[in-house]
Design an enzyme around this catalytic site. Structure first.
Site, PDB file in Angstrom:
ATOM      1  N   TYR A 272      53.162  75.113  22.513  1.00 37.24           N
ATOM      2  CA  TYR A 272      53.453  73.792  23.280  1.00 37.24           C
ATOM      3  C   TYR A 272      51.869  73.434  23.259  1.00 37.24           C
ATOM      4  O   TYR A 272      51.346  72.895  24.088  1.00 37.24           O
ATOM      5  CB  TYR A 272      53.814  74.040  24.844  1.00 37.24           C
ATOM      6  CG  TYR A 272      54.598  73.134  25.052  1.00 37.24           C
ATOM      7  CD1 TYR A 272      56.333  72.780  24.067  1.00 37.24           C
ATOM      8  CD2 TYR A 272      54.352  71.219  25.738  1.00 37.24           C
ATOM      9  CE1 TYR A 272      56.398  71.430  24.780  1.00 37.24           C
ATOM     10  CE2 TYR A 272      55.320  70.433  25.910  1.00 37.24           C
ATOM     11  CZ  TYR A 272      55.998  69.949  25.642  1.00 37.24           C
ATOM     12  OH  TYR A 272      56.940  68.612  26.076  1.00 37.24           O
TER      13      TYR A 272
ATOM     14  N   MET B 133      49.812  80.392  23.713  1.00 37.67           N
ATOM     15  CA  MET B 133      51.122  80.258  23.633  1.00 37.67           C
ATOM     16  C   MET B 133      52.226  79.288  23.775  1.00 37.67           C
ATOM     17  O   MET B 133      53.576  79.193  23.849  1.00 37.67           O
ATOM     18  CB  MET B 133      51.382  80.780  25.209  1.00 37.67           C
ATOM     19  CG  MET B 133      50.625  81.883  25.870  1.00 37.67           C
ATOM     20  SD  MET B 133      51.233  82.624  27.458  1.00 37.67           S
ATOM     21  CE  MET B 133      50.831  80.992  28.739  1.00 37.67           C
TER      22      MET B 133
ATOM     23  N   HIS C  91      44.140  72.742  22.817  1.00 40.47           N
ATOM     24  CA  HIS C  91      43.999  73.956  21.608  1.00 40.47           C
ATOM     25  C   HIS C  91      44.059  73.477  20.463  1.00 40.47           C
ATOM     26  O   HIS C  91      42.770  74.217  19.180  1.00 40.47           O
ATOM     27  CB  HIS C  91      45.669  73.954  21.138  1.00 40.47           C
ATOM     28  CG  HIS C  91      46.273  74.976  22.152  1.00 40.47           C
ATOM     29  ND1 HIS C  91      47.264  74.064  23.421  1.00 40.47           N
ATOM     30  CD2 HIS C  91      46.054  75.884  22.891  1.00 40.47           C
ATOM     31  CE1 HIS C  91      48.080  74.877  24.199  1.00 40.47           C
ATOM     32  NE2 HIS C  91      47.525  75.811  24.263  1.00 40.47           N
TER      33      HIS C  91
ATOM     34  N   ARG D 141      51.350  73.483  30.966  1.00 37.43           N
ATOM     35  CA  ARG D 141      51.947  73.149  32.330  1.00 37.43           C
ATOM     36  C   ARG D 141      52.247  71.425  32.732  1.00 37.43           C
ATOM     37  O   ARG D 141      53.276  70.915  33.697  1.00 37.43           O
ATOM     38  CB  ARG D 141      51.864  74.216  33.060  1.00 37.43           C
ATOM     39  CG  ARG D 141      51.973  75.092  32.894  1.00 37.43           C
ATOM     40  CD  ARG D 141      51.698  75.775  34.323  1.00 37.43           C
ATOM     41  NE  ARG D 141      52.144  77.657  33.240  1.00 37.43           N
ATOM     42  CZ  ARG D 141      51.607  78.784  33.377  1.00 37.43           C
ATOM     43  NH1 ARG D 141      50.090  78.951  33.083  1.00 37.43           N
ATOM     44  NH2 ARG D 141      51.885  80.077  32.842  1.00 37.43           N
TER      45      ARG D 141
ATOM     46  N   GLN E 295      51.909  88.746  30.825  1.00 34.39           N
ATOM     47  CA  GLN E 295      51.715  88.297  31.610  1.00 34.39           C
ATOM     48  C   GLN E 295      51.340  87.676  32.905  1.00 34.39           C
ATOM     49  O   GLN E 295      51.302  86.702  33.280  1.00 34.39           O
ATOM     50  CB  GLN E 295      50.475  87.515  30.741  1.00 34.39           C
ATOM     51  CG  GLN E 295      50.545  85.949  30.212  1.00 34.39           C
ATOM     52  CD  GLN E 295      50.041  85.970  29.036  1.00 34.39           C
ATOM     53  OE1 GLN E 295      49.167  86.657  28.477  1.00 34.39           O
ATOM     54  NE2 GLN E 295      48.629  85.056  29.256  1.00 34.39           N
TER      55      GLN E 295
ATOM     56  N   HIS F 233      47.943  71.743  22.777  1.00 33.56           N
ATOM     57  CA  HIS F 233      47.852  70.054  22.647  1.00 33.56           C
ATOM     58  C   HIS F 233      46.619  70.037  22.203  1.00 33.56           C
ATOM     59  O   HIS F 233      46.398  70.320  21.489  1.00 33.56           O
ATOM     60  CB  HIS F 233      48.067  69.596  24.268  1.00 33.56           C
ATOM     61  CG  HIS F 233      47.492  70.050  25.458  1.00 33.56           C
ATOM     62  ND1 HIS F 233      46.431  70.935  24.926  1.00 33.56           N
ATOM     63  CD2 HIS F 233      48.025  71.582  26.311  1.00 33.56           C
ATOM     64  CE1 HIS F 233      45.840  72.066  26.448  1.00 33.56           C
ATOM     65  NE2 HIS F 233      47.395  72.359  26.520  1.00 33.56           N
ATOM     66  N   GLU F 234      46.155  69.089  22.933  1.00 39.43           N
ATOM     67  CA  GLU F 234      44.582  68.576  21.798  1.00 39.43           C
ATOM     68  C   GLU F 234      43.422  69.279  22.958  1.00 39.43           C
ATOM     69  O   GLU F 234      42.164  70.356  21.856  1.00 39.43           O
ATOM     70  CB  GLU F 234      43.648  66.679  23.043  1.00 39.43           C
ATOM     71  CG  GLU F 234      42.481  66.919  22.409  1.00 39.43           C
ATOM     72  CD  GLU F 234      42.539  66.798  20.633  1.00 39.43           C
ATOM     73  OE1 GLU F 234      43.646  65.984  19.773  1.00 39.43           O
ATOM     74  OE2 GLU F 234      40.836  66.708  20.493  1.00 39.43           O
TER      75      GLU F 234
HETATM   76  P1  AMP Z   1      47.384  78.768  26.360  1.00 43.96           P
HETATM   77  O1  AMP Z   1      48.497  78.419  25.491  1.00 43.96           O
HETATM   78  O2  AMP Z   1      47.265  78.057  27.009  1.00 43.96           O
HETATM   79  O3  AMP Z   1      47.472  80.436  26.386  1.00 43.96           O
HETATM   80  O4  AMP Z   1      46.247  78.788  25.890  1.00 43.96           O
HETATM   81  C1  AMP Z   1      45.523  78.746  24.571  1.00 43.96           C
HETATM   82  C2  AMP Z   1      43.827  78.742  24.231  1.00 43.96           C
HETATM   83  O5  AMP Z   1      43.605  76.835  24.799  1.00 43.96           O
HETATM   84  C3  AMP Z   1      43.375  78.954  25.756  1.00 43.96           C
HETATM   85  O6  AMP Z   1      42.371  79.859  25.641  1.00 43.96           O
HETATM   86  C4  AMP Z   1      42.601  78.012  26.895  1.00 43.96           C
HETATM   87  O7  AMP Z   1      41.743  78.438  27.466  1.00 43.96           O
HETATM   88  C5  AMP Z   1      42.683  76.932  25.929  1.00 43.96           C
HETATM   89  N1  AMP Z   1      43.251  75.810  25.868  1.00 43.96           N
HETATM   90  C6  AMP Z   1      44.070  75.312  26.923  1.00 43.96           C
HETATM   91  N2  AMP Z   1      44.178  74.121  27.793  1.00 43.96           N
HETATM   92  C7  AMP Z   1      43.279  73.974  27.445  1.00 43.96           C
HETATM   93  C8  AMP Z   1      42.344  72.803  27.829  1.00 43.96           C
HETATM   94  N3  AMP Z   1      42.386  71.333  28.113  1.00 43.96           N
HETATM   95  N4  AMP Z   1      40.911  72.196  26.608  1.00 43.96           N
HETATM   96  C9  AMP Z   1      40.393  73.258  26.189  1.00 43.96           C
HETATM   97  N5  AMP Z   1      41.127  74.431  25.704  1.00 43.96           N
HETATM   98  C10 AMP Z   1      42.146  74.894  26.249  1.00 43.96           C
END
Ligand code: AMP
Length: 296
Positions: free
Chosen positions: A33, A31, A38, A188, A62, A35-36
């Site tokens: 934004y 989604m 991703h 977040r 969602q 970070h490490e």
């Molecule tokens: P999101 O952008 O929050 O939907 O996350 C996209 C993908 O990145 C999902 O598969 C998350 O589980 C993964 N992700 C988010 N935060 C972390 C993290 N701290 N460590 C590993 N994977 C992450």
């Protein structure tokens, strides 16, 4: 790296990559934004794939009413820099109209696994996730798809969806990336005030403390472990607990309170969701009795 915003153009680009033998296709849905956490998924995808596709899409389906869809942090320019640096070949950034040109009448729903943890606190959330991931899988047709165990319930739900619906993709689960002080990385985290950020360390700290207590044999049963998780979080005055649970993984079945955790076969999950002000954070630890016993 190509930035693509329409489904038609993405399909054409992927056809070209497949024809050129740039396979397997590895896919990292996000989604944004970034970070490490991703970045670690993209690196893992780049090692295993001939073509890495990342998607950036804040999926309205969602988010529940009153959740942070409208204010979810976004920074496309920075995201593109990170994606390119880490080895993405294609970044797909569709608009909401591109993904949902008409009111959705077909959704994907995984039962039972979605009834507990985040599924209980966020009704409809996993239907939104399963539906958008199905759509993205149909569009990208990846060989491999990379997800973080930060969202361990999401991994369990998507693995079951892929298996039940015979989707031709392998889900690769990747470890949780953390700040050096233990806080799990999350888009977040930017919402947190300095005080909330510092108190949010109770999540990773309590997970580590319970793991250590199990290893040292000072905690045995599911009920004791759960009580220790809760009291660890309560050390923060700002923390409002949504859930703190220990379940089997990936089936997410309850474990009887009096059962010794080291007698449970297979994997277990300690999972937390805690609110600091308006920010809801999650964290977890997946473990087996064998792993813990090795250290005893
Ligand atoms: P999101 O952008 O929050 O939907 O996350 C996209 C993908 O990145 C999902 O598969 C998350 O589980 C993964 N992700 C988010 N935060 C972390 C993290 N701290 N460590 C590993 N994977 C992450």
């Amino acid at each position: 790296m190509r930035v693509i915003r329409t489904i038609k153009e993405l399909r054409e680009a992927l056809e070209y990559m497949r024809a050129g033998g740039h396979t397997p296709i590895g896919f990292v849905p996000t989604m944004g934004y970034l970070h490490e956490g991703h970045a670690s998924l993209v690196r893992r995808a780049a090692e295993a794939s001939g073509t890495v596709v990342m998607s950036i899409f804040v999926n309205p389906l969602q988010f529940g009413p009153g959740e942070d869809y409208a204010t979810y942090p976004r920074d496309e320019r920075r995201d593109l820099e990170l994606a390119e640096r880490e080895g993405a070949d294609i970044v797909f950034i569709p608009s909401v109209e591109e993904m949902y040109p008409q009111a959705v009448k077909t959704t994907v729903s995984v039962s039972s696994l979605t009834e507990r943890l985040c599924g209980a606190s966020r009704p409809g959330h996993f239907d939104g996730v399963a539906t958008v991931v199905s759509k993205l899988f149909n569009i990208v047709q990846p060989d491999l798809a990379f997800f973080g165990l930060k969202d361990a319930q999401q991994v369990a739900v998507l693995r079951r969806m892929v298996s039940d619906l015979n989707m031709n993709v392998q889900i690769v689960a990747c470890p949780i990336m953390r700040e050096s002080d233990g806080l799990a990385l999350s888009s977040r985290n930017v919402y947190l005030s300095a005080e909330e950020r510092s108190q949010a360390l109770v999540l990773s700290r309590s997970l580590r403390a319970v793991r250590k207590a199990l290893e040292e044999g000072t905690v045995h049963t599911a009920e004791e472990a759960r009580a220790m998780l809760m009291s660890g979080i309560r050390e923060s005055q700002l923390a409002v607990i949504d859930y703190a649970e220990i379940l089997t993984y990936p089936d997410l079945e309850p474990i009887a309170g009096e059962q010794a955790l080291l007698s449970v076969p297979g994997e277990m999950i300690m999972a937390l969701a805690v609110k600091f002000g308006t920010t809801r954070l999650i964290d977890n630890n997946v473990f087996t009795a064998k792993e813990v016993r090795v250290l005893v």
